[in-house]
Write an enzyme that holds these catalytic residues in place. Sequence first.
Site, PDB file in Angstrom:
ATOM      1  CD  GLU A  85    -112.604  33.281 -62.940  1.00 40.12           C
ATOM      2  OE1 GLU A  85    -112.209  34.198 -62.189  1.00 40.12           O
ATOM      3  OE2 GLU A  85    -113.243  32.303 -62.520  1.00 40.12           O
ATOM      4  CE1 TYR A 130    -115.588  20.156 -60.214  1.00 34.31           C
ATOM      5  CE2 TYR A 130    -116.813  22.145 -60.764  1.00 34.31           C
ATOM      6  CZ  TYR A 130    -116.517  21.125 -59.882  1.00 34.31           C
ATOM      7  OH  TYR A 130    -117.166  21.051 -58.676  1.00 34.31           O
TER       8      TYR A 130
END
Length: 189
Positions: A93, A139
């Site tokens: 991230e 994911y």
Amino acid sequence: MSSKRILMITGDFTEDYETMVPFQALMAVGHQVDAVCPGKTSGETVATAIHDFEGDQTYSEKPGHRFALNADFEHINPADYDALVVPGGRAPEYLRLNKDVLTMVRHFFEANKPVAAICHGAQLLAAAKVLEGRQCSAYPACQPEVELAGGSFASIDVSEAVTDGNLVTAPAWPAHPAWLAQFMALLNK
């Protein structure tokens, strides 16, 4: 099997299993794995997080182990490596905001070297703009990022992996057997 030199780019709050398991498994079969993190040097550690699937709407997160880096990010030349591993967790991230990391990731795709990314590692691939026209698993919450980057999201079981050219991806750590087997097959070509 000839030994390969593999770069692993990771950071604080990387997913514990998605970092430690491939790091140790690849070394166990004779590969050299250099784990690096921007702003840290060999011998320093990154915090890991254990993500688990306990029936909630998303994964839970618990403190993991400290993972020791074994190379200096500042001294890395991606041309010296045969392959790249991108673990998931929360690290991708913020790693995707680092221009040097993005340049390194792009190198492996431009040179058609094997790349293994798992879980939220797709965030780093999307930011590096290397998913155009590629099939990529991650994911499920990363599906919009994969598609916005021009990739085709592979919606597969959490224990499966998918290979598209030089790229092996999987949704999460339960896919380690399939993900690592497919990555090792690329390394042996």
